[in-house]
Design a protein around this motif. Sequence first.
Motif, PDB file in Angstrom:
ATOM      1  N   PRO A 101      -1.585   4.974   2.338  1.00 21.46           N
ATOM      2  CA  PRO A 101      -2.998   4.934   2.558  1.00 21.46           C
ATOM      3  C   PRO A 101      -3.834   3.607   2.694  1.00 21.46           C
ATOM      4  O   PRO A 101      -3.238   2.732   2.230  1.00 21.46           O
ATOM      5  CB  PRO A 101      -3.576   5.654   1.409  1.00 21.46           C
ATOM      6  N   ASP A 102      -4.869   3.397   3.308  1.00 20.75           N
ATOM      7  CA  ASP A 102      -5.498   2.388   3.249  1.00 20.75           C
ATOM      8  C   ASP A 102      -6.664   2.235   1.900  1.00 20.75           C
ATOM      9  O   ASP A 102      -6.447   3.028   1.173  1.00 20.75           O
ATOM     10  CB  ASP A 102      -6.431   2.079   4.658  1.00 20.75           C
ATOM     11  N   LYS A 103      -7.411   1.349   1.802  1.00 24.91           N
ATOM     12  CA  LYS A 103      -8.066   1.112   0.599  1.00 24.91           C
ATOM     13  C   LYS A 103      -8.925   2.338   0.484  1.00 24.91           C
ATOM     14  O   LYS A 103      -9.548   2.427  -0.884  1.00 24.91           O
ATOM     15  CB  LYS A 103      -9.128   0.007   0.593  1.00 24.91           C
ATOM     16  N   ASP A 104      -9.310   3.140   1.370  1.00 25.47           N
ATOM     17  CA  ASP A 104     -10.442   4.389   1.252  1.00 25.47           C
ATOM     18  C   ASP A 104      -9.571   5.550   1.230  1.00 25.47           C
ATOM     19  O   ASP A 104     -10.050   6.617   1.171  1.00 25.47           O
ATOM     20  CB  ASP A 104     -11.270   4.365   2.481  1.00 25.47           C
ATOM     21  N   GLY A 105      -8.299   5.565   0.972  1.00 27.08           N
ATOM     22  CA  GLY A 105      -7.358   6.596   1.079  1.00 27.08           C
ATOM     23  C   GLY A 105      -7.037   7.283   2.311  1.00 27.08           C
ATOM     24  O   GLY A 105      -6.373   8.319   2.382  1.00 27.08           O
ATOM     25  N   ASN A 106      -7.304   6.745   3.292  1.00 28.63           N
ATOM     26  CA  ASN A 106      -7.064   7.227   4.729  1.00 28.63           C
ATOM     27  C   ASN A 106      -5.672   6.964   5.232  1.00 28.63           C
ATOM     28  O   ASN A 106      -5.104   5.694   5.150  1.00 28.63           O
ATOM     29  CB  ASN A 106      -7.920   6.743   5.954  1.00 28.63           C
ATOM     30  N   GLN A 133      -2.248   5.655   6.964  1.00 26.61           N
ATOM     31  CA  GLN A 133      -1.835   4.732   8.020  1.00 26.61           C
ATOM     32  C   GLN A 133      -0.468   5.172   8.432  1.00 26.61           C
ATOM     33  O   GLN A 133       0.128   5.781   7.595  1.00 26.61           O
ATOM     34  CB  GLN A 133      -2.005   3.246   7.319  1.00 26.61           C
ATOM     35  N   THR A 155       0.967  -1.142  -0.063  1.00 27.84           N
ATOM     36  CA  THR A 155      -0.130  -0.018   0.058  1.00 27.84           C
ATOM     37  C   THR A 155       0.922   1.239   0.116  1.00 27.84           C
ATOM     38  O   THR A 155       0.245   2.034  -0.199  1.00 27.84           O
ATOM     39  CB  THR A 155      -0.757  -0.032   1.396  1.00 27.84           C
ATOM     40  N   LYS A 157      -4.003   3.304 -12.095  1.00 33.97           N
ATOM     41  CA  LYS A 157      -4.307   4.163 -11.050  1.00 33.97           C
ATOM     42  C   LYS A 157      -4.099   5.635 -11.601  1.00 33.97           C
ATOM     43  O   LYS A 157      -3.022   6.041 -11.765  1.00 33.97           O
ATOM     44  CB  LYS A 157      -3.409   3.930  -9.667  1.00 33.97           C
TER      45      LYS A 157
END
Length: 732
Positions: free
Chosen positions: A559-564, A566, A309, A336
């Motif tokens: 980012p996680d899968k939602d773009g947040n 980490q 990620t 992407k």
Amino acid sequence: MLGIFFGLFGLGLLTGCAAFAYLYTTTEVPQPEKFALAEKTRVYYADGTTLIGSYAEQNRDIISCEGLPSYLGNAIVASENRTFYTDRGVDLKGIARAFWNNVTTGTRQGGSTITQQYAERYYLGETTTYAGKAREAILALKIAQTESKDEVLCNYMNTIYLGRNSYGIQAAAKAYFNKDAKDLTLSEAAMIAGIIPSPSTWDPADNAAMAKQRFKRVLNIMEEDGYITAKDKAAAKFPDTAPVAQQNEYAGSTGYLLDMVERELVQSKAFTKEELATGGYKIVTTIDKSKQDVMQSIGDTRLSDMPETLQIGGIAVEPKTGAVVSVYAGSDYLTKQLNNADQALFEPGSTMKPFALLGAAQSGVNFNTLFNGNSHQHFSGLDAEVNNALENNWGYINLYQATANSVNTVFMNVNEHLTPQRTAAIAHEAGITGDIDENSMYNVLGINALTVWDLAQGHSTIANNGVKNTIHMVDRVIDSNNKDLYNAPNENERVFDANDCALVQKAMLGTTTYGTAAGTSTMLGRPVAGKSGTANDEKASSFVGYTPSLLNVWAIWNPDKDGNPQVVPAFSGYGISSTGYPAHLFQEYMSKVLQGTQVEEFPTAKDTGKIGGTDGTWGLGKGQSSGTTSGQQKAETDDNDSKSDSSADGKDQSSGSGTGSSSQNTQEFAQQCLNNPSYSTECPNNPGTNNGGTANDPSNGDDSGPSYDEPVQPDEESPFAPGETYSYSTTE
């Protein structure tokens, strides 16, 4: 005289009539196939000969209009030319108005009737010239006189650009609805007709609100003009469109370059997407192919234990011109589309500190001013204590050392004096456009998310000695006749004092010699200014570095899968927050692209500021001695002007409370601690009481990288006292 006047007038009239007759006779009405053969716009690297790619695969299919539903043509007439079936095909006032706008403002304006739009398409790219506009007008007149309305409308439908690289109604029907034009419904016809003026911008996939607004407009006109009934209109619902098919031209990393170039030109308002897709222009970028290949290779390299990620963004800029020579935006645009160079956001952390440092220079603060560099300090308006990385205690250090080692508490002190509003303003003056919280003391620690591009823009102004140039990727655009249509911006706007910027550069030189990126300058064999940054909670890290001619920025985030965001975990030995990896990428890139180039020196900085600032309240105040020059050895004793301002409650800066509350006692105690860290257990530098990162503690309390204690040799240019020892770590 009258005879001469009327004679000349008559001669001019005859000449004009003769010219018109010649143009009318020699102007051929081309077949639709010729109209549709719009030349591709091609994009090149900086050498002007090596192709990056082109816009529009030019999907087209000329069809017979027999069998097409009548509402298809009527929808287009309703959208573009309500009087089409009754007018003479040419709006002379419209031609004159468009001609005047084109030749006076340089903007392209088409005709108002369908016939004129059809003619204008054939002379695309030439209608800003007198001859081109004249031929367009004559062609429109000739078409109106030699072709029936049905022929004109059919040819128009077969050649008009309708977005998604589609030329003509058949290609558009396939692109938007995966069907033939003859099978389009009334709703689908109205949707396509509605977006004709700006199909790339009003595509429902990009701007659903505008597409729906145009859709309703077309249906309303069709009902008003009797093409459909109220019942037909009520039954027509906005149709779902197929996903946008990506062009093969955009595969791999070149897709990012093509997209960035297009966005830059459209945002400059020099061109529309339609013009770039159909104009046949030659776009020369600032991208150096050899440097781009190096950057792409470095960014694409994934270490074995690197999280899947983890995202990487990079950019290299020539500060003197603002030209972007390479970017790392991602590995494959088709996979992407979010661009890691100029769209994805990350917290820049301490790479924002140089803007506050510049503010200190502007405020007349001498960079040899001493500050309390320990953790566990409190500042105005903040309940929580502020710590350095790994809670390191650095003792009494000056701004050179604080910059090199990225000491948070020192820069919070600077921001307390400067104010967050001024720090944000300086960053914006440097060219950063992203939001920066003007009310937060923490903005100096880089808590506001920016792009790699934005960070490079701000630092490039300091790197260019206070002269701002808008960083850009497009050098020039020329038409098929090699005429310049666009040239890169070249403001050369001075926004900061050159010497103030030179002081910041000098402080940043410490980062790459003894600071958080120690050894970088030695490895590259030249002076390098640099600054590392780690985001809050270790969710991103970055590095900005430059020589006088080339600036390079790298950043990583997770980012996680939602773009947040980490936490960026440790990988491949790059520390608990991986702060060293962006510096590693910087070293890899610069070592390759600078190989064989001349070593450049930074301008000599003259620090004319005052110890403690003009008001004597910065750091330990004006009564201190930094030990850098003999002229600064004498301590001041004025109680009113020498007070410390590093803590929220105004207490002295010594670690203990028994050193006295007066400025004089504070300064004397500080000087004793500097001369002999073992003077008192209350000295912030005391080797027996610190928990990491002190001036005489080789371990630094840091298990993520080596640290060093080395004596500084006497040197007028050195920011340290002769014989003084300093400690540094590779972790910020």
